[in-house]
Scaffold this motif. Structure first.
Motif: not given
Length: 201
Positions: A37-38, A41, A50, A52, A63-64, A67, A69, A71
């Motif tokens: 995810a980092r 990002d 996003i 997945d 996690e996204l 942050r 987003h 998903v």
């Protein structure tokens, strides 16, 4: 599902629940589960949309979402998708075969800014569907959208085949690394993270 995935044919009936339990335990122990995810990002603008793809238990998509987003997560295994819904409410988690992916048909017609394909997903799709999986994901990206894909190169899907399939799917290879934290790629590495882009129209 026209063709059963390797995830369903090459593992036992208890494997999915074992996988769920494993990642719940790792999360409880404080393991770093956010590397994929980092990376994604950093590749997309803030508040991106996003996909997945092969979301599993939802750890990357969650996690996204944290942050900022939006998903949508998709996986062929209903056990994993149910775990994602329980553990990570917020994103939309769907059961679907990536080789037949058509999110417009389930009310998600808007294209994505980026896609992440983590957790050896490409090594677990049905044999012979790899190119179609990449084509379907690409079709859901906006022009100039980015895709990050990671899998073990020793799992029966050679990188030469992956690269050819990616180009045939309408993608351009931009970068390759040995890990999600961007260690340099070398031919002897047994894992590859590839950053691809759908060219702008």
């Amino acid at each position: 599902m026209a063709n059963p995935t390797r995830w369903s044919t090459d593992t036992g009936p208890e494997h999915s629940q074992w996988y769920v339990d494993r990642f719940r335990r790792l999360a409880a122990e404080g393991a770093d589960l956010a590397g994929e995810a980092r990376l994604l990002d950093t590749l997309v603008p803030p508040r991106s949309r996003i996909l997945d793809a092969g979301c599993g238990t939802g750890r990357v998509g969650a996690e996204l979402a944290a942050r900022g987003h939006t998903v949508i997560g998709v996986d062929a295994d209903p056990v994993l998708v149910e775990a994602a819904r329980v553990d990570h409410p917020g994103p939309r988690w769907l059961v679907a075969d990536l080789a037949e992916l058509d999110l417009a048909a389930v009310g998600e017609p808007e294209p994505f800014d980026g896609a992440v394909v983590a957790g050896n997903v490409m090594a677990f799709v049905a044999p012979g569907t790899e190119r179609e999986v990449l084509r379907r994901i690409t079709a859901h990206l906006r022009p100039d959208g980015v895709m990050a894909v990671g899998f073990g190169t020793d799992r029966g899907y050679p990188l030469t085949d992956f690269d050819a399939d990616a180009v045939a799917a309408g993608l351009r290879v931009e970068h390759r690394f040995a890990t999600w934290d961007l260690r340099p790629w070398r031919e002897e590495n047994d894992f590859a993270v590839t950053v691809l882009r759908r060219p702008a129209a």
